[in-house]
Write an enzyme that holds these catalytic residues in place. Structure first.
Site, mmCIF file in Angstrom:
data_model
loop_
_atom_site.group_PDB
_atom_site.id
_atom_site.type_symbol
_atom_site.label_atom_id
_atom_site.label_comp_id
_atom_site.label_asym_id
_atom_site.label_seq_id
_atom_site.Cartn_x
_atom_site.Cartn_y
_atom_site.Cartn_z
ATOM 1 N N CYS A 192 -13.272 -0.997 1.401
ATOM 2 C CA CYS A 192 -14.351 -0.527 0.533
ATOM 3 C C CYS A 192 -14.744 0.888 0.918
ATOM 4 O O CYS A 192 -14.452 1.352 2.015
ATOM 5 C CB CYS A 192 -15.569 -1.425 0.683
ATOM 6 S SG CYS A 192 -15.198 -3.148 0.348
ATOM 7 N N ARG B 92 -8.716 5.567 -3.824
ATOM 8 C CA ARG B 92 -8.272 4.411 -3.040
ATOM 9 C C ARG B 92 -8.307 3.111 -3.827
ATOM 10 O O ARG B 92 -7.813 2.091 -3.365
ATOM 11 C CB ARG B 92 -9.166 4.246 -1.814
ATOM 12 C CG ARG B 92 -9.150 5.426 -0.872
ATOM 13 C CD ARG B 92 -10.472 5.626 -0.174
ATOM 14 N NE ARG B 92 -11.251 4.412 -0.098
ATOM 15 C CZ ARG B 92 -11.469 3.737 1.024
ATOM 16 N NH1 ARG B 92 -10.986 4.174 2.144
ATOM 17 N NH2 ARG B 92 -12.189 2.644 0.994
ATOM 18 N N TRP C 121 -13.817 -3.184 -2.825
ATOM 19 C CA TRP C 121 -12.454 -3.745 -2.985
ATOM 20 C C TRP C 121 -12.621 -5.190 -2.554
ATOM 21 O O TRP C 121 -12.762 -5.491 -1.373
ATOM 22 C CB TRP C 121 -11.486 -2.968 -2.093
ATOM 23 C CG TRP C 121 -10.150 -3.583 -1.923
ATOM 24 C CD1 TRP C 121 -9.765 -4.466 -0.953
ATOM 25 C CD2 TRP C 121 -8.983 -3.364 -2.727
ATOM 26 N NE1 TRP C 121 -8.450 -4.801 -1.111
ATOM 27 C CE2 TRP C 121 -7.947 -4.154 -2.178
ATOM 28 C CE3 TRP C 121 -8.716 -2.588 -3.858
ATOM 29 C CZ2 TRP C 121 -6.665 -4.177 -2.730
ATOM 30 C CZ3 TRP C 121 -7.435 -2.622 -4.386
ATOM 31 C CH2 TRP C 121 -6.431 -3.393 -3.837
ATOM 32 N N ASN D 170 -18.331 -2.737 4.711
ATOM 33 C CA ASN D 170 -16.879 -2.654 4.585
ATOM 34 C C ASN D 170 -16.302 -3.466 5.729
ATOM 35 O O ASN D 170 -16.667 -3.244 6.881
ATOM 36 C CB ASN D 170 -16.461 -1.174 4.688
ATOM 37 C CG ASN D 170 -14.962 -0.989 4.680
ATOM 38 O OD1 ASN D 170 -14.212 -1.914 4.390
ATOM 39 N ND2 ASN D 170 -14.526 0.229 4.992
ATOM 40 N N GLY D 171 -15.433 -4.432 5.422
ATOM 41 C CA GLY D 171 -14.843 -5.259 6.484
ATOM 42 C C GLY D 171 -14.863 -6.721 6.083
ATOM 43 O O GLY D 171 -15.033 -7.053 4.900
ATOM 44 N N GLU E 93 14.748 -5.676 2.709
ATOM 45 C CA GLU E 93 13.560 -4.827 2.578
ATOM 46 C C GLU E 93 13.831 -3.421 3.134
ATOM 47 O O GLU E 93 13.431 -2.424 2.534
ATOM 48 C CB GLU E 93 12.369 -5.496 3.290
ATOM 49 C CG GLU E 93 11.112 -4.659 3.432
ATOM 50 C CD GLU E 93 10.510 -4.177 2.117
ATOM 51 O OE1 GLU E 93 10.991 -4.567 1.048
ATOM 52 O OE2 GLU E 93 9.561 -3.369 2.174
ATOM 53 N N LYS F 184 13.541 -0.016 0.922
ATOM 54 C CA LYS F 184 12.703 1.144 1.277
ATOM 55 C C LYS F 184 13.536 2.418 1.215
ATOM 56 O O LYS F 184 13.093 3.430 0.682
ATOM 57 C CB LYS F 184 12.116 1.014 2.699
ATOM 58 C CG LYS F 184 10.996 0.045 2.888
ATOM 59 C CD LYS F 184 9.698 0.414 2.238
ATOM 60 C CE LYS F 184 9.580 -0.094 0.835
ATOM 61 N NZ LYS F 184 9.145 -1.400 0.540
ATOM 62 N N GLU G 292 14.446 3.355 -2.525
ATOM 63 C CA GLU G 292 13.371 3.775 -3.434
ATOM 64 C C GLU G 292 12.760 5.123 -3.075
ATOM 65 O O GLU G 292 12.370 5.863 -3.965
ATOM 66 C CB GLU G 292 12.311 2.693 -3.625
ATOM 67 C CG GLU G 292 11.514 2.329 -2.417
ATOM 68 C CD GLU G 292 10.556 1.174 -2.666
ATOM 69 O OE1 GLU G 292 10.007 1.057 -3.757
ATOM 70 O OE2 GLU G 292 10.339 0.390 -1.727
ATOM 71 N N HIS H 186 33.600 -10.845 4.267
ATOM 72 C CA HIS H 186 34.029 -11.415 2.978
ATOM 73 C C HIS H 186 34.106 -10.358 1.888
ATOM 74 O O HIS H 186 34.044 -10.670 0.702
ATOM 75 C CB HIS H 186 33.076 -12.550 2.578
ATOM 76 C CG HIS H 186 33.064 -13.653 3.577
ATOM 77 N ND1 HIS H 186 34.095 -14.561 3.711
ATOM 78 C CD2 HIS H 186 32.173 -13.958 4.563
ATOM 79 C CE1 HIS H 186 33.825 -15.399 4.710
ATOM 80 N NE2 HIS H 186 32.662 -15.035 5.246
ATOM 81 N N LYS I 102 3.756 1.784 -9.405
ATOM 82 C CA LYS I 102 3.200 0.927 -8.350
ATOM 83 C C LYS I 102 3.085 -0.518 -8.821
ATOM 84 O O LYS I 102 3.333 -1.445 -8.075
ATOM 85 C CB LYS I 102 1.826 1.463 -7.933
ATOM 86 C CG LYS I 102 1.157 0.675 -6.810
ATOM 87 C CD LYS I 102 1.888 0.857 -5.484
ATOM 88 C CE LYS I 102 1.364 -0.055 -4.395
ATOM 89 N NZ LYS I 102 2.349 -0.240 -3.307
HETATM 90 C C1 F6R Z 1 8.706 -1.862 -3.332
HETATM 91 C C2 F6R Z 1 7.648 -2.319 -4.208
HETATM 92 C C3 F6R Z 1 8.005 -3.233 -5.328
HETATM 93 C C4 F6R Z 1 6.957 -4.362 -5.438
HETATM 94 C C5 F6R Z 1 7.252 -5.221 -6.672
HETATM 95 C C6 F6R Z 1 6.292 -6.383 -6.770
HETATM 96 O O1 F6R Z 1 8.232 -1.035 -2.320
HETATM 97 O O2 F6R Z 1 6.511 -1.968 -4.035
HETATM 98 O O3 F6R Z 1 9.280 -3.751 -5.158
HETATM 99 O O4 F6R Z 1 7.008 -5.116 -4.268
HETATM 100 O O5 F6R Z 1 7.162 -4.448 -7.830
HETATM 101 O O6 F6R Z 1 4.987 -5.940 -6.923
HETATM 102 P P1 F6R Z 1 3.766 -6.892 -6.645
HETATM 103 O O7 F6R Z 1 3.788 -7.230 -5.189
HETATM 104 O O8 F6R Z 1 2.565 -6.070 -7.015
HETATM 105 O O9 F6R Z 1 3.939 -8.106 -7.497
#
Ligand code: F6R
Length: 609
Positions: free
Chosen positions: A2, A27, A74, A100-101, A482, A486, A489, A505, A604
């Site tokens: 928050c 944020r 938040w 906040n917390g 993962e 990273k 992307e 394989h 995002k």
């Molecule tokens: C990768 C990334 C995406 C999300 C995916 C799911 O860094 O951010 O692969 O993980 O779009 O998004 P959420 O978790 O919001 O359902």
């Protein structure tokens, strides 16, 4: 999480606070409010939604005064609606507070306060604090706040005002940030520097277990026994943009470094006092249902799906349940066999991912109960699930998910542990050992972050490669996926995650001296097999970067570069091992000149199919 802003001085406090809250808007938040000391007493305006809504409300009924506190929320406990938004006031309306917390023991405090006659108007954990201040107030606000925080367990940064002592703001902090801005005949408080940078760049940082009285005449800092503490202001040289990122060069790096505390927040209030189990407060999911379960089906996308895959390994390890994992975009179009004895789990940072929502609704139509691991409280997935485990990772701004992933893994460990205990497959002794190790992870994540210098040098050697494999086995196979995600992307390099045993394989055909192979090879029951897989890559001349356990004597002989991380239980090791993978992708992307916080072609939150 928050945002907090407060002001006392000669200016229009409402204007200072609104501007400060706007500075924190980047944020993310779900509601906002301000409390002001006016001649007639404390006045509060708060509203669900964006700051523009609060601004409209303030236009209809303005606040006028020179001492006030404001907040952008938040949500963590209680939906993002107007009653749950801050500031909260006590029963008499003489005290207002923003927080906040997370207050871990809020339920027991709330019950005790209700018994003593206090009336609550929100579902938040925060509201207990203002009633505690009311309970202890005997003419000295600082003393009352000191006694209130002494009863609270968890994390807090709070700011409190009272119309009975209208010339002060009292603040306190433990494990949530709080800064005090120094002015001439005025004082500012904020959860983050950008909120007050327009007015002053001289700030005092409050440390854990400290309180302060902020008045027009100065700032006094105290420890919890109210012993005064000397502190010199520091001068902030950051630009506004640097300040928003907490001094880090990107939001992604800031979020990577937030992981020791965001992981701690997943655990907050969830460990039972006997330390032999956890409590997850999943409203619509009781123990009888958990005992009746036959299958768990986990659905999610991207990083959240890799966390879900990690969840399968955990659930299979800690329970006797059959577990399936699917990408949401596949699940919704296949014909999964689901019934009342299948629990469908979704994992989502945003709670708004279109394919995951569609899959959840499909499962619901087939009669399944839904448990979700969600970061954004009040999101669609949060609202439509029977039980929710909030990850409490705070807002994630970098498009590439980092702290949400480790928080999702943490939530899934807690869930698997809980199901294992309820079904009698995890003993109290085993639960204690896992909990003890979970609690050590923030420190181990911190040590893993200390590899950044080494990781940066290794990235320097390899950032011109064209392709990379990420290899792992068992619990660390999803982590390999993962790590590769990273890299692709944010650096736009081709990267693939593979189960290491699969290389012979087919994929081994690709290995040559220009091919980068990142191997997750920390201590595990399959360690020897992983070493053999790495040797196969070595024999073909691949460039090997290994993530190994501190003190491992073998890896340096077969890998060109090794990043050493602290040892933990194999089941929990993905949470530590992913840290250097995040940093590695970060530094490769940086060296390649990519826009790390806003990678091309990505959003995002993917709210369309
Ligand atoms: C990768 C990334 C995406 C999300 C995916 C799911 O860094 O951010 O692969 O993980 O779009 O998004 P959420 O978790 O919001 O359902």
């Amino acid at each position: 999480m928050c945002g907090i802003v407060g002001y006392i001085g000669h200016r229009d406090a409402c204007e200072v606070i609104m501007k400060g809250l706007c500075r924190l808007e980047y944020r993310g938040y779900d509601s906002a409010g301000i409390a002001m000391i006016e001649p007639g007493g404390i006045a509060v305006r708060k509203r669900e939604g964006k700051l523009s809504g609060l601004a409209e409300l303030l236009e209809e009924s303005p606040l006028r005064g020179h001492c006030g506190i404001g907040h952008t929320r938040w949500a963590t406990h209680g939906e993002p609606d107007t009653p749950n938004s801050h500031p909260h006031t006590d029963c008499s309306g003489h005290i207002a507070l923003v927080h906040n917390g997370i207050i871990e023991n809020y339920l027991s405090l709330r019950m005790a306060l209700i018994e003593e006659g206090h009336t609550f108007t929100s579902k938040t954990d925060s509201e207990v604090l203002v009633h505690l201040v009311e309970k202890y107030y005997q003419g000295n606000l600082l003393d009352a706040v000191k006694r209130a925080v002494a009863s609270a367990e968890g994390a807090y940064a709070i700011a409190v005002i009272s119309d009975r002592t209208p010339d002060e703001i009292v603040v306190a902090r433990k494990a949530s940030p709080l800064v005090i801005g120094v002015g001439e005949g005025e004082g500012f408080i904020a959860s983050d520097v950008p909120a007050i940078l327009e007015y002053t760049n001289r700030v005092l940082y409050l440390n854990d277990n400290e309180l302060a009285r902020v008045t027009r005449d100065g700032i006094a800092i105290y420890d919890l026994s109210l012993k005064p503490l000397a502190r010199e202001p520091v001068t902030i040289e950051w630009t506004l943009e640097q300040a928003e990122k907490g001094g880090y060069e990107t939001f992604m790096l800031k979020e990577i470094y937030e992981q020791p505390s965001s992981f701690q927040d997943v655990l907050r209030g969830r460990i039972l006092p006997g330390r032999d189990g956890v409590t997850l407060a999943m409203k619509g999911i009781d123990d009888a249902f958990i005992r009746s379960l036959e299958k768990v089906s986990i659905i999610s996308c991207g990083t959240a799906c890799y966390a879900g895959m990690g969840g399968r390994y955990l659930l299979e390890h800690f329970t006797d349940l059959a577990v399936e994992v699917d990408y949401s975009s596949e699940f919704r179009y296949r014909c999964p066999k689901l019934d009342r004895n299948t629990l469908v789990m979704t994992v989502s940072q945003s709670g708004e991912t279109a394919d995951t929502i569609a899959s959840l609704r499909m499962a619901r139509e087939k009669g399944c109960k839904i448990v979700s691991v969600v970061n954004v409280v009040g999101s669609t997935i949060d609202r439509e699930s029977d039980g929710v485990i909030h990850t409490h990772a705070g807002p994630e701004i970098g498009v590439a998910s980092t702290k949400a992933y480790t928080a999702q893994l943490g939530a899934l460990v807690l869930f698997a542990l809980h199901v294992g205990r309820v079904r009698g497959q995890v003993t109290p002794a085993d639960a204690r050992a896992i909990i003890e190790e979970l609690e050590s992870l923030p420190g181990k994540i911190d040590r893993a972050l200390a590899t950044e210098g080494a990781v940066r040098s290794i990235a320097q050697k390899h950032f011109r490669v064209k392709s990379a494999f990420y290899l792992g086995r068992g619990f660390n196979y999803p982590n390999a996926l993962e790590g590769a995600l990273k890299l692709k992307e944010i650096s736009y390099l081709h990267a693939e995650g593979y189960p290491a045993g699969e290389m012979k394989h087919g994929p081994n055909a690709l290995i040559d001296r220009d091919f980068l192979v990142v191997c997750i090879c920390t201590r595990s029951v399959r360690y020897d097999k992983m070493i053999s897989n790495i040797k196969e890559v070595e024999a073909r001349g691949g460039r090997i970067v290994a993530v190994g356990t501190e003190g491992d004597p073998n890896l340096k002989d077969i890998a060109g570069d090794v990043i050493y991380v602290p040892e933990t239980m194999e089941e929990l090791s993905p949470i530590v091992n992913v840290i250097p993978l995040q940093l590695f992708a970060y530094h490769i992307a940086r060296l390649r000149g990519c826009d790390i916080d806003k990678p091309r072609n990505l959003a995002k939150s993917v709210t369309v199919e």
